[in-house]
Design a protein around this motif. Sequence first.
Motif, PDB file in Angstrom:
ATOM      1  N   PHE A 235     -51.650   4.533 -77.325  1.00  0.00           N
ATOM      2  CA  PHE A 235     -52.658   3.489 -77.218  1.00  0.00           C
ATOM      3  C   PHE A 235     -52.353   2.521 -76.084  1.00  0.00           C
ATOM      4  O   PHE A 235     -53.120   1.609 -75.828  1.00  0.00           O
ATOM      5  N   GLN A 236     -51.239   2.696 -75.399  1.00  0.00           N
ATOM      6  CA  GLN A 236     -50.887   1.795 -74.319  1.00  0.00           C
ATOM      7  C   GLN A 236     -51.756   2.063 -73.097  1.00  0.00           C
ATOM      8  O   GLN A 236     -51.856   3.202 -72.634  1.00  0.00           O
TER       9      GLN A 236
ATOM     10  N   TRP B 183     -50.204  -5.149 -78.162  1.00  0.00           N
ATOM     11  CA  TRP B 183     -49.670  -3.810 -78.382  1.00  0.00           C
ATOM     12  C   TRP B 183     -50.304  -2.784 -77.454  1.00  0.00           C
ATOM     13  O   TRP B 183     -49.696  -1.761 -77.127  1.00  0.00           O
ATOM     14  N   ASP B 184     -51.507  -3.036 -76.983  1.00  0.00           N
ATOM     15  CA  ASP B 184     -52.182  -2.102 -76.081  1.00  0.00           C
ATOM     16  C   ASP B 184     -51.727  -2.266 -74.634  1.00  0.00           C
ATOM     17  O   ASP B 184     -52.167  -1.537 -73.756  1.00  0.00           O
TER      18      ASP B 184
ATOM     19  N   ALA C  95     -44.535   1.666 -83.968  1.00  0.00           N
ATOM     20  CA  ALA C  95     -44.754   0.335 -84.508  1.00  0.00           C
ATOM     21  C   ALA C  95     -45.274   0.439 -85.939  1.00  0.00           C
ATOM     22  O   ALA C  95     -46.076   1.317 -86.266  1.00  0.00           O
ATOM     23  N   GLU C  96     -44.805  -0.451 -86.774  1.00  0.00           N
ATOM     24  CA  GLU C  96     -45.229  -0.479 -88.169  1.00  0.00           C
ATOM     25  C   GLU C  96     -45.538  -1.920 -88.571  1.00  0.00           C
ATOM     26  O   GLU C  96     -44.629  -2.699 -88.846  1.00  0.00           O
ATOM     27  N   PRO C  97     -46.817  -2.298 -88.582  1.00  0.00           N
ATOM     28  CA  PRO C  97     -47.165  -3.654 -89.042  1.00  0.00           C
ATOM     29  C   PRO C  97     -46.696  -3.854 -90.481  1.00  0.00           C
ATOM     30  O   PRO C  97     -46.792  -2.954 -91.314  1.00  0.00           O
TER      31      PRO C  97
ATOM     32  N   ARG D 168     -56.165  -7.992 -81.821  1.00  0.00           N
ATOM     33  CA  ARG D 168     -55.945  -6.896 -80.868  1.00  0.00           C
ATOM     34  C   ARG D 168     -54.711  -6.073 -81.258  1.00  0.00           C
ATOM     35  O   ARG D 168     -54.716  -4.851 -81.164  1.00  0.00           O
ATOM     36  N   ASP D 169     -53.647  -6.744 -81.682  1.00  0.00           N
ATOM     37  CA  ASP D 169     -52.441  -6.025 -82.080  1.00  0.00           C
ATOM     38  C   ASP D 169     -52.697  -5.113 -83.279  1.00  0.00           C
ATOM     39  O   ASP D 169     -52.065  -4.064 -83.421  1.00  0.00           O
ATOM     40  N   LEU D 170     -53.613  -5.518 -84.140  1.00  0.00           N
ATOM     41  CA  LEU D 170     -53.899  -4.746 -85.353  1.00  0.00           C
ATOM     42  C   LEU D 170     -54.983  -3.692 -85.149  1.00  0.00           C
ATOM     43  O   LEU D 170     -55.296  -2.949 -86.086  1.00  0.00           O
TER      44      LEU D 170
END
Length: 300
Positions: free
Chosen positions: A112-113, A196-197, A223-225, A254-256
């Motif tokens: 997703f980056q 995160w993107d 990554a694990e929220p 955005r991070d989620l």
Amino acid sequence: MSTPAEQRVRDFYGFDFPDEFFWYREFLAKLPPGVLAEACDMRPAYPFDLADGKPVKDHPAHPLWEGRYYHDLPEFVTLFHGTTDGLHWGYYFDSPGEMPPVVCHYWHGDTFQHAVDGDTLFEATRWQVESSEEGFLEMIEDDPDEEAHYRAQIDQLAVIRRALGGYWGGDREETGADYEDTYGGAGWREPVADTWDHLGIVVAEKQYKNLSADSFRVAKGRAEPQPTQVMGLAAEAMQLLLDGYPGAALKLGRDLWVWAKEFPECYDLLDSAYAALRREPLRRLLAEARAWRQACDKGK
């Protein structure tokens, strides 16, 4: 006065595309048919058909779903499709009508980056030309039996490069790796916080404050929220929004985004942030992106 193509785009999205999009259409028309797809793996997406007055094919009942990928951010409008791991390029609009977009890409089926390729489609295409040339030269070293094929691809890249020079970048004499070492990214965009993107958020510094914690744990490269933190951080972000710092809600939303199925707070965070920042077109795109995801989850 707007041209018919400009009016079609404005009516469809609710905001204007930059002038360079319409100049780029002239550039595309002058290229040999298929050369951009063959040499750069870039295939024009629906916005180019829209500008030409062609109707939506796949989603007539929901036109804004056309060309949308499941993980596409609301700010992302697909402009080119690739063929490997969901590679695609698009405009990224921090604030339609207020800031110009940048051009970025990511692999939907891989990571997703995102990577920012430039401030314009011309710059992004030039970057892909030089990146592709470097790739073909490496392939020649790895597989010399196919050198003739790769040399033919490099010749096609030279055709694209020359055509680009008539519109943009004619003074950039570097090619291949030399070009990549010299140029890249956006010239103006300066995010106040990373996401995160890898695109970050662009708001005024006075509109952003850090949250008290990071809801992400990275284990084995993934990554694990943390559910125990997300709810509290979402409440904290919404309070900061009420206090005049909507950037916190924008960043957390955005991070989620990739994990919105597990954390639907993502949608409320983004919608509230867009509203507070007066980015109304993004609220509409968010609603369409959410509806598209729901349709995908139902198998429609």
